[in-house]
Design a protein around this motif. Structure first.
Motif, PDB file in Angstrom:
ATOM      1  N   ASP A   1      -9.376   7.428  -9.964  1.00 30.49           N
ATOM      2  CA  ASP A   1     -10.021   6.179  -9.942  1.00 30.49           C
ATOM      3  C   ASP A   1      -9.751   5.478 -11.409  1.00 30.49           C
ATOM      4  OD1 ASP A   1     -11.108   5.639  -7.652  1.00 30.49           O
ATOM      5  OD2 ASP A   1     -13.201   6.537  -8.287  1.00 30.49           O
TER       6      ASP A   1
ATOM      7  N   ALA B   1      -3.119   3.961  -2.413  1.00 30.27           N
ATOM      8  CA  ALA B   1      -3.249   2.851  -3.481  1.00 30.27           C
ATOM      9  C   ALA B   1      -2.279   1.761  -3.091  1.00 30.27           C
ATOM     10  CB  ALA B   1      -3.027   3.670  -4.937  1.00 30.27           C
TER      11      ALA B   1
ATOM     12  N   SER C   1      -3.844   7.650  -9.226  1.00 31.74           N
ATOM     13  CA  SER C   1      -4.720   6.718  -9.223  1.00 31.74           C
ATOM     14  C   SER C   1      -5.752   6.533  -8.583  1.00 31.74           C
ATOM     15  CB  SER C   1      -3.629   5.382  -8.998  1.00 31.74           C
ATOM     16  OG  SER C   1      -4.446   4.141  -9.157  1.00 31.74           O
ATOM     17  N   ARG C   2      -5.483   6.978  -7.005  1.00 30.47           N
ATOM     18  CA  ARG C   2      -6.644   7.111  -6.123  1.00 30.47           C
ATOM     19  C   ARG C   2      -7.502   8.016  -6.368  1.00 30.47           C
ATOM     20  NH1 ARG C   2      -8.747   3.558  -2.157  1.00 30.47           N
ATOM     21  NH2 ARG C   2      -9.942   4.782  -0.465  1.00 30.47           N
TER      22      ARG C   2
ATOM     23  N   LYS D   1       0.496  -1.306  -0.082  1.00 33.78           N
ATOM     24  CA  LYS D   1      -0.117  -0.040  -0.066  1.00 33.78           C
ATOM     25  C   LYS D   1       0.804   1.168  -0.054  1.00 33.78           C
ATOM     26  CE  LYS D   1      -3.830   2.024   2.183  1.00 33.78           C
ATOM     27  NZ  LYS D   1      -4.972   1.679   3.245  1.00 33.78           N
TER      28      LYS D   1
ATOM     29  N   ARG E   1      -0.946   8.582  -5.980  1.00 38.11           N
ATOM     30  CA  ARG E   1      -1.888   9.338  -5.522  1.00 38.11           C
ATOM     31  C   ARG E   1      -2.764   9.965  -6.625  1.00 38.11           C
ATOM     32  NH1 ARG E   1      -1.845  15.116  -5.600  1.00 38.11           N
ATOM     33  NH2 ARG E   1       0.358  15.137  -6.502  1.00 38.11           N
TER      34      ARG E   1
ATOM     35  N   PRO F   1      -6.229   1.668  -7.053  1.00 40.81           N
ATOM     36  CA  PRO F   1      -6.838   2.224  -6.064  1.00 40.81           C
ATOM     37  C   PRO F   1      -7.452   0.982  -5.302  1.00 40.81           C
ATOM     38  CG  PRO F   1      -8.079   2.831  -8.018  1.00 40.81           C
ATOM     39  CD  PRO F   1      -6.746   2.248  -8.522  1.00 40.81           C
ATOM     40  N   HIS F   2      -7.938   0.010  -6.016  1.00 42.41           N
ATOM     41  CA  HIS F   2      -8.728  -1.151  -5.390  1.00 42.41           C
ATOM     42  C   HIS F   2      -8.457  -2.367  -5.934  1.00 42.41           C
ATOM     43  CE1 HIS F   2     -11.327   2.113  -3.508  1.00 42.41           C
ATOM     44  NE2 HIS F   2     -11.457   2.574  -4.704  1.00 42.41           N
TER      45      HIS F   2
END
Length: 844
Positions: free
Chosen positions: A482, A377, A478-479, A373, A476, A444-445
């Motif tokens: 999305d 992300a 990417s989060r 992590k 950053r 991010p997920h």
């Protein structure tokens, strides 16, 4: 407050019932006793002493007389029957009856008048002293209580207070109502006892009760309800006159009178009704009231015993505004908790658990991998996507891992950055390794629901290196946006583009070169198979190429090999020159490499080390001048092309496919550049401050001067400083050649970044990509607006497939502090007309 002294008289049968109804005289009676002295004339037929006004009668309604500044009200009286008195003949003390009470007047101090429009709410009736009760009569419920108390009938008093068992609607409403304490209800029943106490005794008793039984604490629901209820005005009944003091409100009165009237509101004086014979009818009146109370109680019991359906109860429930607001607030709070719980639970159920709070697991076709992590992300670095291109696989197309032999056991730790492919840096050193076909994933997920769009980063400053350059994924962004970033390594230089006849003869199909393009194709195939395990959408894949990477992207989108492997592409500052020579001609030009290595077959080439191969590479293959065009540039044959028409990946020049491209609503490619892409520190340091004469001299020594265009160009660009010189070079090498290619594709938007930074206000080659990935550091309002505009263009295109601000008739987007469409880019038509563009365009 003192009490009037009374002499005891022997109780008789006639006086017993009357004395029960008499209340102890108050301060008002004492004042009347002292201010109006009258002869006491006891009657032999009456058991009561003569009143002070026995000898002087005043008719009802007569004006009060004033004595010593006080207003005195004469109370009407009737003769009473004399009653024999036992004992000695001593005259007994006068005893003031209930009907003979008078109101104690008060002086109205200055400023004590109650102005119209202001009023007070009624306080509980048990707290008054009865002064106001002499003006206002009690309601029917107080009469029932008084009658029951005076007769000493405990059952009647309890029956007056008894209520039927509330229904469902009433219980729901009572749930939010503030209920009085049981002690106060008990006090309300015993009305006679309250009248028997003096004001001092009542005050002392109130202090003692407050110490013994503290007031109940306000509940949570009342704490929620009362602030809301106080904001909503209550409705007044019809007929209430606020200014006149009616309807339970205080009217014009002094503060002292109001204070006395609120002390004991239950001690209300009433004159008993007398019959024509002069005898009291209190007993008969109380009997009638008791009978009415019993009938009322019986009716209530019958009503309570009667069965009531649930529907009738619901219909009978009356919801006030306060109840509706409280119910709505509770419902909204419960709904909010449910939504939060669902989101947290859903996120937990759809995402794998974290190990040690930072490590997360994902699955690939070759086994599980563990990421770490970072900045909100998850990053997976160094995931193999193809077999290592070494030994027999050197100079062969990339091959996906299709057997268990090439996979790993257990879980692959992908925490750290992988090694880059072997490449040549700008200072002449070589770094990297041939076993380099790895990729990085930043997501991010890690979940299988709500897949996110994928952005594949293809970056290289030149096709020989370095790579990836500035094009590295941002955790950053990417989060925040999305999206999932995928950055692959691909082969460079002679390891990625060498085309030789010896390599062609041993390959199937018969071709060589463009190995780097096969690496990118293998990455896109890996994404189609595995990106769903990282939360990505394989149907939304965007290629983002920068500089030499943009050249590869522009070439790949014209290849049939990429069908169904990508969705859209974005090319930033790429080359406009693509291969147009036949494969055999390219192989012939590359034959000098084998001469330098003294090799005659492929085995010799595969046995050579990477350092030896880099050393044998001609310098003209590694560097291309980013400067003004020179006269000897075209004739010397120094323009080496790494890309070739291999017949497998690239069949023809991309312009041929662009000509067949029809306009579509969603463009498959966006092309752009920056206004000062040709800036280098080496060129900037040639002169401390570029003056107009120095710029003119520099232009005169180039192909521009050889063609006699120096003065014309200086006038067109106002070339008096370094920024104007860099703009001339950029237009010739990059911007105008790319615009020429974009004009061949009607649906392709074209943008130019003109927002500058630094001392010279230059829009450098990395300005657009830095803004997209969040690495651009704005220092002014204009720069902050530029970053926002650039990100809006790119991420909207990634999510929706269209470019905002693009119009077919105004296809050039000038990205300054805002994105503004314009019909064309100035100066390009001039260079095209002089046959300088695209002849001298940059080659990667």
């Amino acid at each position: 407050m003192g009490e009037l002294e009374e002499k005891e008289t022997p109780p008789t049968e006639t006086t017993t019932a009357q004395q029960e109804t008499l209340e102890e005289p108050k301060e008002t009676d004492k004042m009347l006793d002292t201010t109006k002295k009258t002869e006491k004339t006891p009657s032999p037929q009456s058991s009561k002493p003569a009143t002070p006004n026995a000898g002087k009668k005043s008719p009802v309604g007569e004006k009060a007389t004033e004595e010593k500044g006080h207003e005195i009200i004469d109370i009407p009286e009737e003769k009473e029957k004399p009653q024999p008195v036992e004992g000695s003949g001593v005259a007994e003390e006068k005893k003031i009856s209930k009907e003979e009470r008078e109101v104690k007047p008060k002086k109205i101090p200055i400023g004590g008048l109650k102005l119209p429009g202001f009023f007070m709410k009624n306080k509980p009736k048990a707290e008054g002293d009865g002064a106001e009760g002499e003006l206002l009569e009690k309601d029917a419920e107080d009469k029932d209580k008084e009658a029951a108390a005076l007769n000493g009938d405990a059952a009647a008093a309890a029956g007056a207070e008894a209520k039927p068992r509330p229904g469902l609607g009433q219980r729901l409403r009572s749930f939010f109502v503030r209920k009085p304490s049981a002690e106060k209800e008990k006090k309300a029943l015993v009305n006679g006892d309250a009248d028997a106490k003096s004001e001092a005794t009542a005050e002392a008793a109130a202090v003692e009760e407050a110490a013994v039984d503290p007031p109940p604490k306000r509940g949570l629901l009342n704490a929620i309800k009362l602030p809301i209820a106080n904001m909503i005005p209550k409705q007044r009944k019809n007929g209430d006159d606020v200014e006149m003091g009616l309807g339970g409100k205080a009217g014009l009165a002094s503060m002292e009178t109001l204070d006395d009237s609120l002390k004991d509101q239950d001690t209300v004086d009433r004159a008993p009704v007398k019959n024509a014979n002069g005898t009291d009818d209190i007993k008969s009146e109380l009997k009638d009231e008791k009978l009415a109370a019993e009938q009322k109680l019986a009716a209530e019991e019958d009503e309570r015993d009667r069965p009531v359906s649930l529907l009738q109860r619901l219909r009978g429930y009356k919801c006030s505004v306060d109840d509706a607001l409280i119910a709505f607030g509770i419902l909204l709070f419960v709904l909010l908790l449910a939504v939060i719980g669902y989101v947290l639970t859903h996120e937990t159920l759809t995402s794998p658990p974290l190990r040690e709070g930072r490590y997360i697991l994902a699955v690939t076709g070759c086994g599980p991998v563990e990421g770490v992590k970072e900045d909100g992300a998850f990053a997976f670095r160094g995931i193999p996507y193809a077999k290592a291109p070494v030994d027999e696989l050197r100079w062969r197309p990339a091959q996906l891992i299709d057997s268990i032999d090439g996979c790993w056991n257990d879980t692959l730790q992908t925490h750290n950055s992988s090694v880059v492919c072997t490449q040549r840096l700008g200072n002449g050193t070589t770094v990297g390794d041939e076993d380099c076909l790895f990729l990085d994933v930043v997501t991010p997920h890690v979940r299988y629901t709500n897949p996110l769009p994928v952005v594949v980063l293809i970056g290289a400053e030149s096709l020989a290196g370095p790579s990836p350059g500035i094009l590295r994924p941002s955790a950053r962004y990417s989060r925040s946006h999305d999206v999932i970033f995928v950055r692959p390594n691909f082969r460079l230089g002679i390891f990625g583009f060498l085309a030789l006849d010896a390599l062609t003869k041993e390959a199937h199909p018969r071709t060589s070169g463009n190995y780097a393009l096969t690496d990118i194709i293998a990455v896109l195939k890996w994404i189609q198979l595995n990106i769903v395990n990282f939360g990505g959408d394989p149907k939304s894949v965007t290629l983002l190429g920068h500089r030499a990477g943009a050249t590869l992207v522009s070439a790949l989108v014209s290849s049939p090999k990429l069908k169904d492997l990508y969705t859209r592409a974005w090319s930033s500052s790429g080359s406009a020159i693509f291969p147009g020579k036949p494969l055999a001609e390219s192989e012939k030009l590359n034959q000098q490499l084998m001469v330098t290595l003294d090799c005659s077959d492929v085995e010799c080439l595969r046995d050579a080390s990477s350092e030896k191969l880099w050393a044998a590479t001609p310098d003209t293959w590694l560097h291309f001048p980013q400067d003004l065009p020179q006269p000897q540039e075209i004739n010397s044959g120094s323009r080496h092309e790494w890309l070739v028409l291999d017949g497998d990946v690239l069949f023809q020049h991309p312009s041929e496919s662009w000509k067949r491209d029809l306009a579509t609503e969603q463009p498959l490619l966006v092309v752009g550049a920056t206004a000062h892409e040709a800036h280098t520190e080496k060129l900037r340091e040639l002169h401390a401050n570029w003056t107009k004469e120095e710029v003119r001299e520099y232009l005169q020594n180039s192909q521009i001067g050889a063609l006699g265009l120096t003065d014309e160009v200086i006038e067109r660009y106002n070339a008096t400083n370094y920024a104007a010189l860099v703009s001339i070079i950029t237009d010739i090498r990059t911007v105008c050649p790319l615009l020429t290619n974009a004009r061949l594709q009607p649906s392709v938007p074209f943008y130019v970044v003109t927002q500058g930074e630094g001392e010279d206000q230059l829009a450098t080659v990395d300005a657009d990509v830095q803004a997209i990935l969040g690495r651009y550091e704005p220092h002014t309002v204009e720069q902050r607006r530029y970053v926002s505009a650039m990100q809006q263009l790119f991420y909207y295109y990634v999510s929706h497939g269209t470019v905002q601000s693009f119009e077919p008739r105004r296809r050039v987007i000038n990205v300054g502090q805002d994105a503004q469409p314009q019909e064309d880019y100035e100066h390009c038509n001039y260079w095209i007309s002089k046959d300088i563009v695209p002849r001298y365009a940059r080659i990667d």
